[in-house]
Write a protein that holds these residues in place. Structure first.
Motif, PDB file in Angstrom:
ATOM      1  N   ALA A 201      -2.284 -17.604 -54.256  1.00 10.88           N
ATOM      2  CA  ALA A 201      -0.937 -17.416 -54.799  1.00 10.88           C
ATOM      3  C   ALA A 201      -0.466 -18.701 -55.484  1.00 10.88           C
ATOM      4  O   ALA A 201       0.073 -18.673 -56.590  1.00 10.88           O
ATOM      5  CB  ALA A 201       0.030 -17.007 -53.694  1.00 10.88           C
ATOM      6  N   TYR A 202      -0.687 -19.853 -54.849  1.00 14.80           N
ATOM      7  CA  TYR A 202      -0.280 -21.123 -55.458  1.00 14.80           C
ATOM      8  C   TYR A 202      -1.143 -21.469 -56.660  1.00 14.80           C
ATOM      9  O   TYR A 202      -0.665 -22.029 -57.646  1.00 14.80           O
ATOM     10  CB  TYR A 202      -0.305 -22.256 -54.426  1.00 14.80           C
ATOM     11  CG  TYR A 202       1.003 -22.347 -53.688  1.00 14.80           C
ATOM     12  CD1 TYR A 202       2.120 -22.914 -54.306  1.00 14.80           C
ATOM     13  CD2 TYR A 202       1.143 -21.827 -52.418  1.00 14.80           C
ATOM     14  CE1 TYR A 202       3.338 -22.960 -53.653  1.00 14.80           C
ATOM     15  CE2 TYR A 202       2.351 -21.871 -51.749  1.00 14.80           C
ATOM     16  CZ  TYR A 202       3.451 -22.440 -52.377  1.00 14.80           C
ATOM     17  OH  TYR A 202       4.649 -22.469 -51.732  1.00 14.80           O
ATOM     18  N   GLU A 203      -2.414 -21.129 -56.608  1.00 14.21           N
ATOM     19  CA  GLU A 203      -3.298 -21.393 -57.742  1.00 14.21           C
ATOM     20  C   GLU A 203      -2.866 -20.589 -58.966  1.00 14.21           C
ATOM     21  O   GLU A 203      -2.961 -21.061 -60.088  1.00 14.21           O
ATOM     22  CB  GLU A 203      -4.751 -21.069 -57.386  1.00 14.21           C
ATOM     23  CG  GLU A 203      -5.422 -22.162 -56.586  1.00 14.21           C
ATOM     24  CD  GLU A 203      -5.377 -23.514 -57.291  1.00 14.21           C
ATOM     25  OE1 GLU A 203      -6.096 -23.708 -58.269  1.00 14.21           O
ATOM     26  OE2 GLU A 203      -4.587 -24.379 -56.846  1.00 14.21           O
ATOM     27  N   ARG A 204      -2.375 -19.375 -58.734  1.00 20.77           N
ATOM     28  CA  ARG A 204      -1.948 -18.543 -59.859  1.00 20.77           C
ATOM     29  C   ARG A 204      -0.776 -19.155 -60.603  1.00 20.77           C
ATOM     30  O   ARG A 204      -0.596 -18.910 -61.784  1.00 20.77           O
ATOM     31  CB  ARG A 204      -1.602 -17.129 -59.381  1.00 20.77           C
ATOM     32  CG  ARG A 204      -2.827 -16.235 -59.235  1.00 20.77           C
ATOM     33  CD  ARG A 204      -2.428 -14.760 -59.131  1.00 20.77           C
ATOM     34  NE  ARG A 204      -1.703 -14.495 -57.898  1.00 20.77           N
ATOM     35  CZ  ARG A 204      -2.301 -14.160 -56.756  1.00 20.77           C
ATOM     36  NH1 ARG A 204      -3.603 -14.042 -56.708  1.00 20.77           N
ATOM     37  NH2 ARG A 204      -1.592 -13.946 -55.667  1.00 20.77           N
ATOM     38  N   THR A 205       0.032 -19.969 -59.929  1.00 17.56           N
ATOM     39  CA  THR A 205       1.150 -20.614 -60.621  1.00 17.56           C
ATOM     40  C   THR A 205       0.610 -21.644 -61.619  1.00 17.56           C
ATOM     41  O   THR A 205       1.272 -21.964 -62.592  1.00 17.56           O
ATOM     42  CB  THR A 205       2.105 -21.356 -59.650  1.00 17.56           C
ATOM     43  OG1 THR A 205       1.429 -22.495 -59.105  1.00 17.56           O
ATOM     44  CG2 THR A 205       2.570 -20.454 -58.519  1.00 17.56           C
ATOM     45  N   GLY A 206      -0.572 -22.166 -61.371  1.00 10.76           N
ATOM     46  CA  GLY A 206      -1.182 -23.140 -62.279  1.00 10.76           C
ATOM     47  C   GLY A 206      -0.463 -24.478 -62.309  1.00 10.76           C
ATOM     48  O   GLY A 206      -0.748 -25.320 -63.149  1.00 10.76           O
TER      49      GLY A 206
ATOM     50  N   THR B  91       9.406 -18.003 -57.616  1.00 13.75           N
ATOM     51  CA  THR B  91       9.916 -18.286 -56.275  1.00 13.75           C
ATOM     52  C   THR B  91       9.032 -19.313 -55.570  1.00 13.75           C
ATOM     53  O   THR B  91       9.522 -20.220 -54.898  1.00 13.75           O
ATOM     54  CB  THR B  91       9.989 -16.990 -55.433  1.00 13.75           C
ATOM     55  OG1 THR B  91      10.655 -16.001 -56.203  1.00 13.75           O
ATOM     56  CG2 THR B  91      10.736 -17.209 -54.136  1.00 13.75           C
ATOM     57  N   LEU B  92       7.725 -19.167 -55.735  1.00 10.37           N
ATOM     58  CA  LEU B  92       6.787 -20.102 -55.107  1.00 10.37           C
ATOM     59  C   LEU B  92       6.997 -21.511 -55.637  1.00 10.37           C
ATOM     60  O   LEU B  92       7.039 -22.478 -54.872  1.00 10.37           O
ATOM     61  CB  LEU B  92       5.337 -19.685 -55.399  1.00 10.37           C
ATOM     62  CG  LEU B  92       4.659 -18.736 -54.438  1.00 10.37           C
ATOM     63  CD1 LEU B  92       3.197 -18.582 -54.823  1.00 10.37           C
ATOM     64  CD2 LEU B  92       4.762 -19.223 -53.002  1.00 10.37           C
ATOM     65  N   LEU B  93       7.151 -21.629 -56.954  1.00 10.25           N
ATOM     66  CA  LEU B  93       7.338 -22.952 -57.552  1.00 10.25           C
ATOM     67  C   LEU B  93       8.661 -23.563 -57.113  1.00 10.25           C
ATOM     68  O   LEU B  93       8.743 -24.761 -56.872  1.00 10.25           O
ATOM     69  CB  LEU B  93       7.276 -22.860 -59.081  1.00 10.25           C
ATOM     70  CG  LEU B  93       5.863 -22.669 -59.634  1.00 10.25           C
ATOM     71  CD1 LEU B  93       5.900 -22.484 -61.132  1.00 10.25           C
ATOM     72  CD2 LEU B  93       4.970 -23.855 -59.271  1.00 10.25           C
ATOM     73  N   ARG B  94       9.688 -22.717 -57.008  1.00 14.76           N
ATOM     74  CA  ARG B  94      10.995 -23.202 -56.569  1.00 14.76           C
ATOM     75  C   ARG B  94      10.881 -23.718 -55.127  1.00 14.76           C
ATOM     76  O   ARG B  94      11.430 -24.757 -54.776  1.00 14.76           O
ATOM     77  CB  ARG B  94      12.032 -22.080 -56.660  1.00 14.76           C
ATOM     78  CG  ARG B  94      13.427 -22.606 -56.965  1.00 14.76           C
ATOM     79  CD  ARG B  94      14.426 -21.476 -57.048  1.00 14.76           C
ATOM     80  NE  ARG B  94      14.227 -20.609 -58.197  1.00 14.76           N
ATOM     81  CZ  ARG B  94      14.440 -19.292 -58.186  1.00 14.76           C
ATOM     82  NH1 ARG B  94      14.843 -18.696 -57.096  1.00 14.76           N
ATOM     83  NH2 ARG B  94      14.251 -18.580 -59.270  1.00 14.76           N
ATOM     84  N   ALA B  95      10.134 -22.971 -54.310  1.00 13.22           N
ATOM     85  CA  ALA B  95       9.939 -23.372 -52.917  1.00 13.22           C
ATOM     86  C   ALA B  95       9.187 -24.703 -52.837  1.00 13.22           C
ATOM     87  O   ALA B  95       9.497 -25.558 -52.013  1.00 13.22           O
ATOM     88  CB  ALA B  95       9.178 -22.292 -52.163  1.00 13.22           C
ATOM     89  N   LEU B  96       8.244 -24.874 -53.737  1.00 14.83           N
ATOM     90  CA  LEU B  96       7.439 -26.103 -53.748  1.00 14.83           C
ATOM     91  C   LEU B  96       8.280 -27.289 -54.233  1.00 14.83           C
ATOM     92  O   LEU B  96       8.285 -28.355 -53.611  1.00 14.83           O
ATOM     93  CB  LEU B  96       6.209 -25.899 -54.634  1.00 14.83           C
ATOM     94  CG  LEU B  96       5.229 -27.060 -54.746  1.00 14.83           C
ATOM     95  CD1 LEU B  96       4.678 -27.436 -53.382  1.00 14.83           C
ATOM     96  CD2 LEU B  96       4.079 -26.697 -55.690  1.00 14.83           C
ATOM     97  N   ASP B  97       9.001 -27.072 -55.338  1.00 11.60           N
ATOM     98  CA  ASP B  97       9.836 -28.151 -55.905  1.00 11.60           C
ATOM     99  C   ASP B  97      10.940 -28.558 -54.938  1.00 11.60           C
ATOM    100  O   ASP B  97      11.339 -29.711 -54.892  1.00 11.60           O
ATOM    101  CB  ASP B  97      10.470 -27.708 -57.233  1.00 11.60           C
ATOM    102  CG  ASP B  97       9.438 -27.688 -58.356  1.00 11.60           C
ATOM    103  OD1 ASP B  97       8.396 -28.358 -58.191  1.00 11.60           O
ATOM    104  OD2 ASP B  97       9.670 -26.998 -59.369  1.00 11.60           O
ATOM    105  N   GLY B  98      11.459 -27.581 -54.189  1.00  8.93           N
ATOM    106  CA  GLY B  98      12.600 -27.850 -53.304  1.00  8.93           C
ATOM    107  C   GLY B  98      12.164 -28.259 -51.912  1.00  8.93           C
ATOM    108  O   GLY B  98      12.944 -28.195 -50.976  1.00  8.93           O
ATOM    109  N   ARG B  99      10.938 -28.694 -51.759  1.00  3.88           N
ATOM    110  CA  ARG B  99      10.449 -29.025 -50.415  1.00  3.88           C
ATOM    111  C   ARG B  99      11.200 -30.222 -49.848  1.00  3.88           C
ATOM    112  O   ARG B  99      11.621 -31.112 -50.590  1.00  3.88           O
ATOM    113  CB  ARG B  99       8.945 -29.285 -50.423  1.00  3.88           C
ATOM    114  CG  ARG B  99       8.478 -30.493 -51.212  1.00  3.88           C
ATOM    115  CD  ARG B  99       6.967 -30.469 -51.264  1.00  3.88           C
ATOM    116  NE  ARG B  99       6.390 -31.655 -51.887  1.00  3.88           N
ATOM    117  CZ  ARG B  99       6.163 -31.770 -53.192  1.00  3.88           C
ATOM    118  NH1 ARG B  99       6.537 -30.814 -54.012  1.00  3.88           N
ATOM    119  NH2 ARG B  99       5.606 -32.874 -53.663  1.00  3.88           N
ATOM    120  N   THR B 100      11.352 -30.221 -48.538  1.00  2.00           N
ATOM    121  CA  THR B 100      12.105 -31.288 -47.889  1.00  2.00           C
ATOM    122  C   THR B 100      11.219 -32.026 -46.885  1.00  2.00           C
ATOM    123  O   THR B 100      10.280 -31.450 -46.335  1.00  2.00           O
ATOM    124  CB  THR B 100      13.315 -30.717 -47.133  1.00  2.00           C
ATOM    125  OG1 THR B 100      12.866 -29.593 -46.361  1.00  2.00           O
ATOM    126  CG2 THR B 100      14.395 -30.262 -48.077  1.00  2.00           C
TER     127      THR B 100
END
Ligand code: ZN
Length: 198
Positions: free
Chosen positions: A94-99, A187-196
Motif C-alpha cells: 500500500a505504501y509502495e503504491r503511493t510512490g 490518506t496514507l500519505l497524509r498519515a505519513l506526513d502527519g506522523r508524530t
C-alpha cells in the motif's frame, strides 16, 4: 449429491475453500477453468505451485519475496536509515503504491494481541531490534489503527526509547480498525506526513 462427478466436484470444493469464494463463485470459476485451453490451465497451476515453493521472507525486512533480499532492501538508492514498521506485506505494498516513501520497511507478520494469545515473540520484533544496531535515523511505526496495532506501536516505542533512535507513529487519520491496504493513497500519505514522535 454428486451430479458433477468426482473430478469437477473436487475442483469446486478446493476453490470454495479460498477466502471470499462461496459455492456459487467456486462453481463459476471451476467451469471457467474447464473451458480454458489446457496451456492456460497449466500456466495457472504452475504459478500457484511455483509461488508456494519459491516465496520466502526477505533476510533484511521479512517481506514476502522470491530472492534472499527483496528488491526494496537491495536498492541502494533507498534510504536505509529510515525503517517503516508494518504488520504485513500488503501494508508495505500500500505504501509502495503511493510512490512517495523512499525508506525501507520491516514486516512484523502480525500484531501483539493478548486476546488471541499473540505475544511479542510471535511477531518479527527481535529481528527489528537486531536491525536497529545498525545506523538508523528513524523508525516509523505504521501498524494498523486497531487495538492490536496500537498495542504493538506502544510496545515497540518502549523498546526503542533507550536506543535514542527517533521513533514516530503515523497520524491517526486512518480509520480505526481499518486495514492499511484498503486505505487510499492520499490518506496514507497524509498519515505519513502527519506522523508524530513517540
Ligand atoms: Zn527486504
Amino acid at each position: 449429491m454428486n451430479y458433477y462427478g468426482n473430478e469437477l466436484s473436487r475442483l469446486i470444493e478446493e476453490l470454495s475453500l479460498l477466502p471470499g469464494i462461496g459455492q456459487k463463485t467456486a462453481q463459476r470459476l471451476a467451469f471457467h477453468i474447464i473451458d480454458l485451453p489446457e496451456e492456460n490451465v497449466t500456466r495457472l497451476s504452475d504459478a500457484i505451485v511455483r509461488a508456494k515453493k519459491n516465496i520466502r521472507w526477505c533476510r533484511e525486512c521479512f517481506t514476502l519475496t522470491d530472492s534472499e533480499v527483496c528488491p526494496i532492501c537491495a536498492d541502494s538508492r533507498r534510504d536505509h536509515k529510515t525503517i517503516m514498521v508494518v504488520e504485513d506485506s500488503r501494508d508495505l505494498a500500500a505504501y509502495e503504491r503511493t510512490g512517495k516513501y523512499n525508506g525501507v520497511y520491516h514486516v512484523l507478520h502480525g500484531a501483539i494481541s493478548p486476546m488471541l494469545g499473540i505475544g511479542p515473540n510471535d511477531i518479527r520484533l527481535k529481528e527489528l531490534m537486531t536491525r536497529l544496531r545498525q545506523d538508523v535515523d528513524e523508525v516509523i511505526i505504521a501498524t494498523n489503527n486497531s487495538l492490536e496495532g496500537e498495542t504493538t506501536a506502544m510496545y515497540i516505542s518502549k523498546l526503542i526509547k533507550p536506543t535514542g533512535i527517533k521513533c514516530t507513529r503515523i497520524a491517526s487519520g486512518v480509520p480505526v480498525g481499518g486495514d492499511l491496504e484498503y486505505i487510499d493513497e492520499v490518506t496514507l500519505l497524509r498519515a505519513l506526513d502527519g506522523r508524530t514522535e513517540l
